[in-house]
Design a protein around this motif. Structure first.
Motif, short mmCIF file in Angstrom:
data_model
loop_
_atom_site.label_atom_id
_atom_site.label_comp_id
_atom_site.label_asym_id
_atom_site.label_seq_id
_atom_site.Cartn_x
_atom_site.Cartn_y
_atom_site.Cartn_z
N UNK A 170 0.81 -1.21 0.00
CA UNK A 170 0.00 0.00 0.00
C UNK A 170 0.84 1.26 0.00
N UNK A 171 1.89 1.26 0.79
CA UNK A 171 2.78 2.43 0.83
C UNK A 171 3.48 2.62 -0.50
N UNK A 172 3.92 1.53 -1.09
CA UNK A 172 4.60 1.60 -2.38
C UNK A 172 3.70 2.22 -3.45
N UNK A 173 2.44 1.73 -3.51
CA UNK A 173 1.52 2.26 -4.51
C UNK A 173 1.15 3.72 -4.25
N UNK A 174 1.03 4.11 -2.98
CA UNK A 174 0.77 5.53 -2.66
C UNK A 174 1.93 6.40 -3.11
N UNK A 175 3.15 5.94 -2.89
CA UNK A 175 4.34 6.70 -3.32
C UNK A 175 4.36 6.80 -4.84
N UNK A 176 4.09 5.69 -5.53
CA UNK A 176 4.06 5.71 -7.00
C UNK A 176 3.04 6.71 -7.51
N UNK A 177 1.84 6.70 -6.93
CA UNK A 177 0.78 7.62 -7.37
C UNK A 177 1.17 9.06 -7.08
N UNK A 178 1.78 9.30 -5.94
CA UNK A 178 2.14 10.67 -5.55
C UNK A 178 3.20 11.27 -6.46
N UNK A 179 4.13 10.45 -6.94
CA UNK A 179 5.20 10.99 -7.79
C UNK A 179 4.94 10.78 -9.28
N UNK A 180 3.78 10.15 -9.60
CA UNK A 180 3.42 9.95 -11.01
C UNK A 180 4.19 8.83 -11.68
N UNK A 181 4.62 7.83 -10.91
CA UNK A 181 5.36 6.69 -11.46
C UNK A 181 4.41 5.54 -11.71
N UNK A 186 4.07 -0.48 -16.31
CA UNK A 186 3.93 0.24 -17.58
C UNK A 186 3.39 -0.60 -18.73
N UNK A 187 3.51 -1.93 -18.64
CA UNK A 187 3.01 -2.78 -19.72
C UNK A 187 1.52 -3.07 -19.61
N UNK A 188 0.88 -2.65 -18.53
CA UNK A 188 -0.56 -2.82 -18.35
C UNK A 188 -1.22 -1.44 -18.31
N UNK A 189 -2.03 -1.09 -19.30
CA UNK A 189 -2.59 0.26 -19.35
C UNK A 189 -3.55 0.54 -18.20
N UNK A 190 -3.43 1.72 -17.63
CA UNK A 190 -4.31 2.16 -16.55
C UNK A 190 -4.03 3.63 -16.29
N UNK A 191 -5.04 4.41 -15.98
CA UNK A 191 -4.80 5.82 -15.67
C UNK A 191 -4.10 5.97 -14.32
N UNK A 192 -3.38 7.06 -14.16
CA UNK A 192 -2.78 7.36 -12.86
C UNK A 192 -3.91 7.62 -11.87
#
Length: 132
Positions: free
Chosen positions: A14-25, A29-35
């Motif tokens: 959960x922390x990893x995904x929150x960090x990814x979303x916060x920095x726009x990472x 990348x091989x699975x399409x999905x909006x930020x």
């Protein structure tokens, strides 16, 4: 958790995904999905979806594990919703062909007063399951 991530230490999914979303990472990348907005990881929904996908593919624990490079015990842990490492969750998301952000719950909306998955999952019924 951010401090741990900045020093290269392992963090929770959960922390990893929150960090990814916060920095726009984009972690997949091989699975399409909006930020998405930073939110909570819904481990229970992830576990249920994984179990359904494994069943639809006709895989037992050993076959699913072999497809991802895991032991059968790791597949059981995923399906029970037990905490896993980020790498295990990413491989499981790839196995399901669903982006990791599919399991992030948006923060509570000020207008609606409830949190919802992002994006809202499609409705599944007996009729739609038979059509697939």
């Amino acid at each position: 958790e951010l401090r741990k991530a900045m020093t290269g230490k392992q963090v929770q999914v959960g922390s990893y995904l929150r960090i990814c979303a916060a920095i726009g990472f984009d972690p997949c990348p091989d699975l399409p999905h909006p930020m998405v907005e930073p939110g909570e990881f819904n481990a229970l929904a992830f576990a249920m979806a994984f179990r359904i996908k494994r069943g639809l593919r006709g895989h037992d624990y050993e076959e699913a594990g072999a497809a991802m490079g895991f032991k059968p015990a790791t597949v059981r842990r995923i399906e029970c919703g037990n905490p896993t490492s980020v790498s295990v969750m990413m491989k499981a998301a790839k196995y399901m062909q669903l982006h990791a952000f599919s399991w992030v719950i948006r923060p509570v909306s000020k207008n609606k007063g409830m949190s919802v998955p992002y994006p809202s999952p499609a409705y599944v019924s007996r009729e739609t399951m038979g059509a697939a």
